[in-house]
Motif scaffolding. Structure first.
Motif, PDB file in Angstrom:
ATOM      1  N   ILE A  24       0.875  -1.161   0.000  1.00 12.02           N
ATOM      2  CA  ILE A  24       0.000   0.000   0.000  1.00 12.02           C
ATOM      3  C   ILE A  24       0.915   1.213   0.000  1.00 12.02           C
ATOM      4  CG2 ILE A  24      -1.731   1.299   1.272  1.00 12.02           C
ATOM      5  CD1 ILE A  24      -2.725  -1.340   2.415  1.00 12.02           C
ATOM      6  N   ALA A  25       0.795   2.042  -1.042  1.00 10.92           N
ATOM      7  CA  ALA A  25       1.652   3.218  -1.167  1.00 10.92           C
ATOM      8  C   ALA A  25       0.998   4.208  -2.110  1.00 10.92           C
ATOM      9  CB  ALA A  25       3.018   2.815  -1.699  1.00 10.92           C
ATOM     10  N   LYS A  26       1.531   5.407  -2.136  1.00 12.38           N
ATOM     11  CA  LYS A  26       1.092   6.402  -3.107  1.00 12.38           C
ATOM     12  C   LYS A  26       1.749   6.056  -4.435  1.00 12.38           C
ATOM     13  CE  LYS A  26       0.063   9.997   0.137  1.00 12.38           C
ATOM     14  NZ  LYS A  26      -0.084  11.413   0.300  1.00 12.38           N
ATOM     15  N   GLU A  27       0.934   5.597  -5.361  1.00  9.81           N
ATOM     16  CA  GLU A  27       1.420   5.062  -6.626  1.00  9.81           C
ATOM     17  C   GLU A  27       2.287   6.057  -7.389  1.00  9.81           C
ATOM     18  OE1 GLU A  27      -1.635   3.379  -9.040  1.00  9.81           O
ATOM     19  OE2 GLU A  27      -0.374   3.296 -10.808  1.00  9.81           O
ATOM     20  N   ASP A  28       1.830   7.305  -7.500  1.00  7.87           N
ATOM     21  CA  ASP A  28       2.577   8.280  -8.282  1.00  7.87           C
ATOM     22  C   ASP A  28       3.966   8.536  -7.707  1.00  7.87           C
ATOM     23  OD1 ASP A  28       1.321   9.475  -6.080  1.00  7.87           O
ATOM     24  OD2 ASP A  28       1.013  11.389  -7.097  1.00  7.87           O
ATOM     25  N   LEU A  29       4.081   8.584  -6.389  1.00 13.56           N
ATOM     26  CA  LEU A  29       5.395   8.807  -5.768  1.00 13.56           C
ATOM     27  C   LEU A  29       6.296   7.588  -5.928  1.00 13.56           C
ATOM     28  CD1 LEU A  29       4.448  10.725  -2.501  1.00 13.56           C
ATOM     29  CD2 LEU A  29       5.417  11.640  -4.616  1.00 13.56           C
ATOM     30  N   LEU A  30       5.733   6.412  -5.709  1.00 11.13           N
ATOM     31  CA  LEU A  30       6.535   5.201  -5.838  1.00 11.13           C
ATOM     32  C   LEU A  30       7.047   5.033  -7.268  1.00 11.13           C
ATOM     33  CD1 LEU A  30       7.691   2.974  -4.143  1.00 11.13           C
ATOM     34  CD2 LEU A  30       5.676   1.612  -4.628  1.00 11.13           C
ATOM     35  N   LEU A  31       6.240   5.400  -8.243  1.00  8.41           N
ATOM     36  CA  LEU A  31       6.676   5.343  -9.645  1.00  8.41           C
ATOM     37  C   LEU A  31       7.854   6.280  -9.887  1.00  8.41           C
ATOM     38  CD1 LEU A  31       3.281   5.148 -11.533  1.00  8.41           C
ATOM     39  CD2 LEU A  31       5.079   3.410 -11.515  1.00  8.41           C
ATOM     40  N   ILE A  32       7.844   7.446  -9.273  1.00  7.34           N
ATOM     41  CA  ILE A  32       8.964   8.384  -9.416  1.00  7.34           C
ATOM     42  C   ILE A  32      10.242   7.758  -8.870  1.00  7.34           C
ATOM     43  CG2 ILE A  32       9.924  10.577  -8.586  1.00  7.34           C
ATOM     44  CD1 ILE A  32       6.999  11.678  -8.722  1.00  7.34           C
ATOM     45  N   ALA A  33      10.162   7.163  -7.688  1.00  2.32           N
ATOM     46  CA  ALA A  33      11.348   6.553  -7.075  1.00  2.32           C
ATOM     47  C   ALA A  33      11.888   5.416  -7.938  1.00  2.32           C
ATOM     48  CB  ALA A  33      11.015   6.048  -5.670  1.00  2.32           C
ATOM     49  N   LEU A  34      11.005   4.523  -8.370  1.00  7.24           N
ATOM     50  CA  LEU A  34      11.443   3.392  -9.190  1.00  7.24           C
ATOM     51  C   LEU A  34      11.998   3.860 -10.531  1.00  7.24           C
ATOM     52  CD1 LEU A  34       8.529   0.924  -8.406  1.00  7.24           C
ATOM     53  CD2 LEU A  34      10.899   0.746  -7.620  1.00  7.24           C
ATOM     54  N   ARG A  35      11.344   4.838 -11.131  1.00  8.51           N
ATOM     55  CA  ARG A  35      11.819   5.371 -12.415  1.00  8.51           C
ATOM     56  C   ARG A  35      13.224   5.962 -12.268  1.00  8.51           C
ATOM     57  NH1 ARG A  35       7.887   8.585 -13.364  1.00  8.51           N
ATOM     58  NH2 ARG A  35       6.647   7.035 -14.457  1.00  8.51           N
ATOM     59  N   ASN A  36      13.456   6.708 -11.191  1.00  5.73           N
ATOM     60  CA  ASN A  36      14.788   7.285 -10.965  1.00  5.73           C
ATOM     61  C   ASN A  36      15.851   6.201 -10.851  1.00  5.73           C
ATOM     62  OD1 ASN A  36      14.241  10.051 -11.053  1.00  5.73           O
ATOM     63  ND2 ASN A  36      13.741  10.149  -8.894  1.00  5.73           N
ATOM     64  N   LEU A  37      15.573   5.180 -10.071  1.00  5.74           N
ATOM     65  CA  LEU A  37      16.547   4.105  -9.870  1.00  5.74           C
ATOM     66  C   LEU A  37      16.804   3.323 -11.153  1.00  5.74           C
ATOM     67  CD1 LEU A  37      15.272   2.937  -6.399  1.00  5.74           C
ATOM     68  CD2 LEU A  37      17.473   4.021  -6.864  1.00  5.74           C
ATOM     69  N   ILE A  38      15.747   2.998 -11.867  1.00  6.50           N
ATOM     70  CA  ILE A  38      15.897   2.207 -13.096  1.00  6.50           C
ATOM     71  C   ILE A  38      16.564   3.027 -14.193  1.00  6.50           C
ATOM     72  CG2 ILE A  38      14.604   1.054 -14.938  1.00  6.50           C
ATOM     73  CD1 ILE A  38      12.608   0.207 -12.629  1.00  6.50           C
ATOM     74  N   ASN A  39      16.172   4.294 -14.332  1.00 14.56           N
ATOM     75  CA  ASN A  39      16.817   5.140 -15.338  1.00 14.56           C
ATOM     76  C   ASN A  39      18.292   5.363 -15.029  1.00 14.56           C
ATOM     77  OD1 ASN A  39      14.503   5.307 -16.873  1.00 14.56           O
ATOM     78  ND2 ASN A  39      13.913   7.323 -16.110  1.00 14.56           N
ATOM     79  N   ASN A  40      18.634   5.506 -13.747  1.00 16.43           N
ATOM     80  CA  ASN A  40      20.053   5.623 -13.384  1.00 16.43           C
ATOM     81  C   ASN A  40      20.816   4.359 -13.751  1.00 16.43           C
ATOM     82  OD1 ASN A  40      19.949   8.209 -12.409  1.00 16.43           O
ATOM     83  ND2 ASN A  40      20.404   7.666 -10.290  1.00 16.43           N
ATOM     84  N   ALA A  41      20.228   3.212 -13.469  1.00 16.85           N
ATOM     85  CA  ALA A  41      20.902   1.953 -13.813  1.00 16.85           C
ATOM     86  C   ALA A  41      21.174   1.896 -15.310  1.00 16.85           C
ATOM     87  CB  ALA A  41      20.048   0.750 -13.371  1.00 16.85           C
ATOM     88  N   ARG A  42      20.209   2.296 -16.104  1.00 12.25           N
ATOM     89  CA  ARG A  42      20.396   2.308 -17.562  1.00 12.25           C
ATOM     90  C   ARG A  42      21.454   3.329 -17.975  1.00 12.25           C
ATOM     91  NH1 ARG A  42      14.080   2.109 -18.410  1.00 12.25           N
ATOM     92  NH2 ARG A  42      13.806  -0.149 -18.505  1.00 12.25           N
ATOM     93  N   LYS A  43      21.365   4.518 -17.389  1.00 16.16           N
ATOM     94  CA  LYS A  43      22.260   5.611 -17.773  1.00 16.16           C
ATOM     95  C   LYS A  43      23.726   5.275 -17.492  1.00 16.16           C
ATOM     96  CE  LYS A  43      21.647   9.491 -15.499  1.00 16.16           C
ATOM     97  NZ  LYS A  43      21.355  10.888 -15.066  1.00 16.16           N
ATOM     98  N   TYR A  44      23.982   4.617 -16.385  1.00 13.60           N
ATOM     99  CA  TYR A  44      25.363   4.335 -15.981  1.00 13.60           C
ATOM    100  C   TYR A  44      25.827   2.930 -16.343  1.00 13.60           C
ATOM    101  CZ  TYR A  44      24.881   8.692 -13.439  1.00 13.60           C
ATOM    102  OH  TYR A  44      24.669  10.012 -13.117  1.00 13.60           O
ATOM    103  N   SER A  45      25.063   2.218 -17.167  1.00 13.83           N
ATOM    104  CA  SER A  45      25.409   0.831 -17.481  1.00 13.83           C
ATOM    105  C   SER A  45      26.209   0.667 -18.769  1.00 13.83           C
ATOM    106  CB  SER A  45      24.140  -0.026 -17.559  1.00 13.83           C
ATOM    107  OG  SER A  45      23.386   0.336 -18.696  1.00 13.83           O
ATOM    108  N   ASN A  46      26.582   1.757 -19.394  1.00 13.90           N
ATOM    109  CA  ASN A  46      27.375   1.683 -20.635  1.00 13.90           C
ATOM    110  C   ASN A  46      26.703   0.830 -21.700  1.00 13.90           C
ATOM    111  OD1 ASN A  46      29.474   3.288 -19.603  1.00 13.90           O
ATOM    112  ND2 ASN A  46      30.452   1.516 -18.655  1.00 13.90           N
TER     113      ASN A  46
END
Length: 143
Positions: A24-46
């Motif tokens: 149970i969480a605020k969906e819009d906020l949790l999506l922001i957190a997950l998007r940041n982490l996943i996009n960072n992984a992609r960005k720094y993965s060469n």
């Protein structure tokens, strides 16, 4: 969580669901957190793939990218902090600080392990997950 994480998958992303769960969480906020982490992984993965693993009550996001120097690890969740080896890659140092705050408000803890030149793993551990019985009772904001 697996269902929502499938929205982040693409050709270079492997989603491994060992044991799915809901929270149970605020969906819009949790999506922001997950998007940041996943996009960072992609960005720094060469350009190498990333792996997202769901195993109740944990989500792991792993890359095989540039990694984070050990001296920088203790600072990466500070606003506007950029690791020494990341200054040539676009960014402002806001995403990880924001993700950590959102996850803590969602009753989760985030941790990181990294080896420079080999990759990084972010681990999100939720303190409370929802069982199938609770899901059947139609609680709001369950995913």
């Amino acid at each position: 969580m697996g269902k929502i994480l499938t929205t982040f998958t693409e050709a270079t992303t492997k989603l491994d669901i060992i044991e799915d769960f809901s929270i149970i969480a605020k969906e819009d906020l949790l999506l922001i957190a997950l998007r940041n982490l996943i996009n960072n992984a992609r960005k720094y993965s060469n350009g190498k793939g990333i792996t997202i693993t769901v195993d109740r009550p944990t989500i792991r996001i792993e890359d095989q990218g540039i990694g984070i120097p050990q001296t920088d690890l203790k600072h990466i969740f500070e606003p506007f902090y950029r690791a020494a080896n990341a200054t040539s890659i676009s960014g402002h140092g806001i995403g990880l600080a924001l993700a950590k705050q959102i996850l803590e408000k969602s009753d989760a803890k985030i941790s990181v392990t990294s080896i420079e030149g080999q990759g990084t793993e972010f681990k999100i551990r939720f303190k409370r997950t929802i069982t199938a019985i609770h899901q059947a009772q139609h609680l709001t904001k369950v995913w």
